[in-house]
Design a protein around this motif. Structure first.
Motif, PDB file in Angstrom:
ATOM      1  N   TRP A   1     -27.518  35.845 -25.816  1.00 39.01           N
ATOM      2  CA  TRP A   1     -27.034  35.780 -24.433  1.00 39.01           C
ATOM      3  C   TRP A   1     -27.641  36.900 -23.588  1.00 39.01           C
ATOM      4  O   TRP A   1     -27.891  36.716 -22.396  1.00 39.01           O
TER       5      TRP A   1
ATOM      6  N   LEU B   1     -24.391  29.810  -5.176  1.00 38.79           N
ATOM      7  CA  LEU B   1     -23.278  29.259  -5.950  1.00 38.79           C
ATOM      8  C   LEU B   1     -21.988  29.507  -5.203  1.00 38.79           C
ATOM      9  O   LEU B   1     -21.886  30.468  -4.445  1.00 38.79           O
TER      10      LEU B   1
ATOM     11  N   ASP C   1     -16.015  28.267  -7.020  1.00 46.63           N
ATOM     12  CA  ASP C   1     -15.547  27.086  -7.744  1.00 46.63           C
ATOM     13  C   ASP C   1     -16.591  26.558  -8.715  1.00 46.63           C
ATOM     14  O   ASP C   1     -16.269  26.184  -9.846  1.00 46.63           O
ATOM     15  N   GLU C   2     -17.855  26.511  -8.290  1.00 45.58           N
ATOM     16  CA  GLU C   2     -18.926  26.051  -9.180  1.00 45.58           C
ATOM     17  C   GLU C   2     -19.045  26.966 -10.397  1.00 45.58           C
ATOM     18  O   GLU C   2     -19.181  26.498 -11.536  1.00 45.58           O
ATOM     19  N   LEU C   3     -18.993  28.257 -10.161  1.00 50.07           N
ATOM     20  CA  LEU C   3     -19.087  29.216 -11.248  1.00 50.07           C
ATOM     21  C   LEU C   3     -17.899  29.077 -12.196  1.00 50.07           C
ATOM     22  O   LEU C   3     -18.060  29.062 -13.421  1.00 50.07           O
TER      23      LEU C   3
ATOM     24  N   ARG D   1     -16.073  26.416 -12.748  1.00 53.48           N
ATOM     25  CA  ARG D   1     -16.215  25.174 -13.523  1.00 53.48           C
ATOM     26  C   ARG D   1     -17.192  25.357 -14.675  1.00 53.48           C
ATOM     27  O   ARG D   1     -16.950  24.901 -15.790  1.00 53.48           O
ATOM     28  N   LYS D   2     -18.297  26.018 -14.412  1.00 49.55           N
ATOM     29  CA  LYS D   2     -19.302  26.224 -15.457  1.00 49.55           C
ATOM     30  C   LYS D   2     -18.755  27.133 -16.556  1.00 49.55           C
ATOM     31  O   LYS D   2     -18.979  26.879 -17.749  1.00 49.55           O
ATOM     32  N   ILE D   3     -18.046  28.164 -16.189  1.00 51.83           N
ATOM     33  CA  ILE D   3     -17.447  29.060 -17.185  1.00 51.83           C
ATOM     34  C   ILE D   3     -16.472  28.272 -18.055  1.00 51.83           C
ATOM     35  O   ILE D   3     -16.454  28.425 -19.281  1.00 51.83           O
ATOM     36  N   GLU D   4     -15.677  27.417 -17.449  1.00 54.92           N
ATOM     37  CA  GLU D   4     -14.730  26.587 -18.198  1.00 54.92           C
ATOM     38  C   GLU D   4     -15.463  25.631 -19.142  1.00 54.92           C
ATOM     39  O   GLU D   4     -15.052  25.449 -20.286  1.00 54.92           O
ATOM     40  N   GLU D   5     -16.564  25.042 -18.687  1.00 55.06           N
ATOM     41  CA  GLU D   5     -17.385  24.174 -19.543  1.00 55.06           C
ATOM     42  C   GLU D   5     -17.876  24.922 -20.778  1.00 55.06           C
ATOM     43  O   GLU D   5     -17.814  24.410 -21.893  1.00 55.06           O
ATOM     44  N   VAL D   6     -18.359  26.132 -20.564  1.00 54.18           N
ATOM     45  CA  VAL D   6     -18.874  26.923 -21.671  1.00 54.18           C
ATOM     46  C   VAL D   6     -17.741  27.281 -22.633  1.00 54.18           C
ATOM     47  O   VAL D   6     -17.897  27.187 -23.856  1.00 54.18           O
TER      48      VAL D   6
ATOM     49  N   ARG E   1     -16.887  24.183 -24.629  1.00 55.51           N
ATOM     50  CA  ARG E   1     -17.943  23.893 -25.590  1.00 55.51           C
ATOM     51  C   ARG E   1     -17.871  24.865 -26.769  1.00 55.51           C
ATOM     52  O   ARG E   1     -17.973  24.463 -27.926  1.00 55.51           O
TER      53      ARG E   1
END
Length: 104
Positions: free
Chosen positions: A25, A84, A87-89, A91-96, A99
């Protein structure tokens, strides 16, 4: 008056000079900054990154590691510049997180 991050000349204890392999990372954060600051793109300039890192505040600056400071500063700059949204950030953090939770 000195800012919190300005430690020059102050006692700070021993320095760990041992080399270590960067985590995947951390390599991605470095690559992301290189892409965002490349001349053909130049969304973020190095002086902007420095301002953003130095502006994190004493508590965050002390708590975060070197690359954590970088990624936090990059995210803040991308939001500041309208690249960005928060909200977009989020959502992406939640996706990661989702996963990574599936792998565990």
């Amino acid at each position: 008056m000195r800012a919190h991050h300005d430690l020059g000349g102050r006692p700070a204890g021993p320095i760990d000079r041992s080399e270590r392999e960067l985590e995947p990372w951390e390599k991605r954060v470095d690559a992301m900054l290189r892409l965002l600051s490349a001349p053909e793109c130049e969304i973020i300039r190095v002086d902007e990154l420095r301002r953003a890192v130095e502006g994190l505040g004493a508590e965050a600056y002390d708590r975060l590691t070197y690359y954590e400071r970088w990624i936090t500063a990059i995210a803040n700059l991308l939001i500041e510049k309208g690249v960005l949204t928060i909200d977009e950030l989020a959502r992406k953090i939640e996706e990661v997180r989702d996963r990574d939770g599936e792998r565990a």
